[in-house]
Design a protein around this motif. Sequence first.
Motif, short mmCIF file in Angstrom:
data_model
loop_
_atom_site.label_atom_id
_atom_site.label_comp_id
_atom_site.label_asym_id
_atom_site.label_seq_id
_atom_site.Cartn_x
_atom_site.Cartn_y
_atom_site.Cartn_z
N SER A 300 -13.48 41.89 -12.84
CA SER A 300 -12.61 41.40 -13.91
C SER A 300 -11.62 40.34 -13.40
O SER A 300 -10.60 40.08 -14.06
N TYR A 301 -11.92 39.71 -12.30
CA TYR A 301 -11.00 38.78 -11.65
C TYR A 301 -10.97 37.46 -12.42
O TYR A 301 -11.75 36.55 -12.18
N VAL A 302 -10.03 37.35 -13.34
CA VAL A 302 -10.03 36.25 -14.29
C VAL A 302 -9.85 34.90 -13.62
O VAL A 302 -10.53 33.91 -13.97
N LEU A 303 -8.98 34.79 -12.63
CA LEU A 303 -8.76 33.51 -11.97
C LEU A 303 -9.97 33.06 -11.17
O LEU A 303 -10.27 31.86 -11.10
N ALA A 304 -10.67 34.00 -10.58
CA ALA A 304 -11.87 33.64 -9.82
C ALA A 304 -12.95 33.09 -10.75
O ALA A 304 -13.67 32.14 -10.40
N TYR A 305 -13.09 33.65 -11.96
CA TYR A 305 -14.06 33.10 -12.93
C TYR A 305 -13.68 31.67 -13.31
O TYR A 305 -14.55 30.79 -13.40
N ALA A 306 -12.40 31.43 -13.53
CA ALA A 306 -11.97 30.09 -13.91
C ALA A 306 -12.26 29.09 -12.79
O ALA A 306 -12.81 28.01 -13.04
N ASN A 307 -11.91 29.46 -11.57
CA ASN A 307 -12.13 28.54 -10.46
C ASN A 307 -13.61 28.34 -10.17
O ASN A 307 -14.03 27.23 -9.82
N ARG A 308 -14.40 29.40 -10.34
CA ARG A 308 -15.85 29.21 -10.11
C ARG A 308 -16.47 28.37 -11.21
O ARG A 308 -17.38 27.58 -10.96
N ALA A 309 -15.97 28.52 -12.45
CA ALA A 309 -16.46 27.67 -13.54
C ALA A 309 -16.21 26.20 -13.24
O ALA A 309 -17.10 25.35 -13.39
N LEU A 310 -15.01 25.88 -12.79
CA LEU A 310 -14.67 24.49 -12.47
C LEU A 310 -15.47 24.00 -11.27
O LEU A 310 -15.92 22.84 -11.24
N LEU A 311 -15.65 24.87 -10.27
CA LEU A 311 -16.43 24.48 -9.10
C LEU A 311 -17.88 24.24 -9.45
O LEU A 311 -18.49 23.26 -9.02
N CYS A 312 -18.46 25.15 -10.27
CA CYS A 312 -19.86 24.98 -10.66
C CYS A 312 -20.06 23.70 -11.46
O CYS A 312 -21.07 23.00 -11.30
N GLN A 313 -19.13 23.39 -12.35
CA GLN A 313 -19.23 22.13 -13.11
C GLN A 313 -19.23 20.94 -12.15
O GLN A 313 -20.02 20.00 -12.30
N ARG A 314 -18.37 20.99 -11.17
CA ARG A 314 -18.29 19.91 -10.16
C ARG A 314 -19.58 19.79 -9.36
O ARG A 314 -19.99 18.68 -9.00
N MET A 315 -20.22 20.93 -9.11
CA MET A 315 -21.46 20.94 -8.32
C MET A 315 -22.70 20.67 -9.18
O MET A 315 -23.82 20.61 -8.66
N GLY A 316 -22.53 20.54 -10.49
CA GLY A 316 -23.65 20.26 -11.38
C GLY A 316 -24.39 21.48 -11.87
O GLY A 316 -25.43 21.35 -12.52
N ASP A 317 -23.89 22.67 -11.60
CA ASP A 317 -24.52 23.90 -12.07
C ASP A 317 -23.86 24.28 -13.40
O ASP A 317 -22.95 25.10 -13.46
N PHE A 318 -24.35 23.66 -14.47
CA PHE A 318 -23.69 23.80 -15.77
C PHE A 318 -23.91 25.18 -16.39
O PHE A 318 -23.07 25.64 -17.17
N VAL A 319 -25.02 25.83 -16.06
CA VAL A 319 -25.25 27.19 -16.58
C VAL A 319 -24.18 28.15 -16.04
O VAL A 319 -23.55 28.89 -16.79
N CYS A 320 -23.99 28.09 -14.73
CA CYS A 320 -22.95 28.93 -14.11
C CYS A 320 -21.58 28.56 -14.66
O CYS A 320 -20.77 29.44 -14.96
N ALA A 321 -21.31 27.27 -14.80
CA ALA A 321 -20.01 26.82 -15.30
C ALA A 321 -19.74 27.38 -16.68
O ALA A 321 -18.64 27.88 -16.95
N ALA A 322 -20.73 27.29 -17.56
CA ALA A 322 -20.54 27.79 -18.93
C ALA A 322 -20.37 29.30 -18.96
O ALA A 322 -19.50 29.83 -19.66
N ASP A 323 -21.21 30.01 -18.19
CA ASP A 323 -21.11 31.47 -18.17
C ASP A 323 -19.74 31.93 -17.65
O ASP A 323 -19.11 32.82 -18.23
N ASP A 324 -19.30 31.30 -16.57
CA ASP A 324 -18.01 31.70 -16.00
C ASP A 324 -16.86 31.31 -16.91
O ASP A 324 -15.85 32.04 -17.02
N ALA A 325 -16.98 30.17 -17.57
CA ALA A 325 -15.93 29.76 -18.51
C ALA A 325 -15.81 30.75 -19.66
O ALA A 325 -14.70 31.13 -20.07
N ASN A 326 -16.96 31.16 -20.19
CA ASN A 326 -16.94 32.16 -21.27
C ASN A 326 -16.35 33.48 -20.79
O ASN A 326 -15.59 34.14 -21.52
#
Length: 362
Positions: A300-326
């Motif tokens: 349930s680590y909310v900040l880690a999901y936010a940071n991984r969403a932003l990192l995945c978007q930067r790395m081009g992994d949009f599926v991970c970015a969207a899932d983590d953002a949600n």
Amino acid sequence: MIVWGDFDKTSSAAVVTVNIDLVGAMASSQSLISKDGDAPIDASGFDHYRIQQQLSGKVSITALAVFGTYRYSHGDFSGALMAWREALGNEGERLNHAVLHGLCGTALNELGDYNSALEHFDEALRADPMFAEARNNRGVSLRRLGRVPEAISEFSAAIQLRPRYALAYANRGYAHKVEEEYDAAMKDYSAALALVADDPRIWMNRAVLNETLDRFDEAIADFSVVISLRPADAQALRLRAVAYRRAGQIQQAIKDYSAAIRLAPLQPDLYQNRAIAQLAAGEPEKARRDLNEAINLKPSYVLAYANRALLCQRMGDFVCAADDANRFISLMDRTDQVQLQLLHEIELRVLGICGSHAVRRR
């Protein structure tokens, strides 16, 4: 607790000699006067204390005082309070009641009953107006009640009674910091350290103040003293890593986070914070692995999901970015300003960029 000794029963009474091994008893207990008044018992430094008494239906007041000190030193604050209050009610024996009231107040501080603690400190000071420890600990009660200016006055009174009272200087420094009186806080911390140079708690407090004031070199130096005194202190390593990162010394920050993780491998915050440093060092894959581990440890680590969403978007992994953002949006606290800022960044960088995996608005 190890209790051992001798038992001798006569026709009139049973005589028991008990040896109690204690470790690190509470320093503020001062000296307790023994039942026979023949010698003071230094409850702040003993390793072995021998109690010999006639079993007569009630426990010696001195025994109760020492039992309470033992319980306090081992975190049993309720048990300590019970023993000290029983000792207070045991009339007819010689013992410093100011000290006992002071001990009761200290236990109540630990239990969070600050108003009752104040009552005991008031009684201690009525019995002994020169009792500097009672003044200091009364200040602690007042600070925890949010009555910080009054607390500062109490710490100052304790210092007036005992000019070399390092703990009172340190406590007054912390109270000044709460009031954002940073110069006064720094002066008090430094005065305390001039008196007691080997107390890691005071070094830690001054280090945090230096970091708050963006004095990163001074903060790093103070944290380094803490670590030299307590090499296994993961918290000190983490805080020094923060100071290193804010000072732009990223590799040193990563080194400290890694050392802290070796000491506390189950703390998700350490992986999250090292991930931020790894990203600043241009190591996105390492950062992602750390964020993965943080989330594994705390789903349930909310900040880690936010940071991984932003990192995945930067790395081009949009599926991970969207899932983590949600996931972040479903968990976030909308009263938290840091999380609201992250939400704004996610909406700018992730929402609408991830195509069919776009983030759901909530």
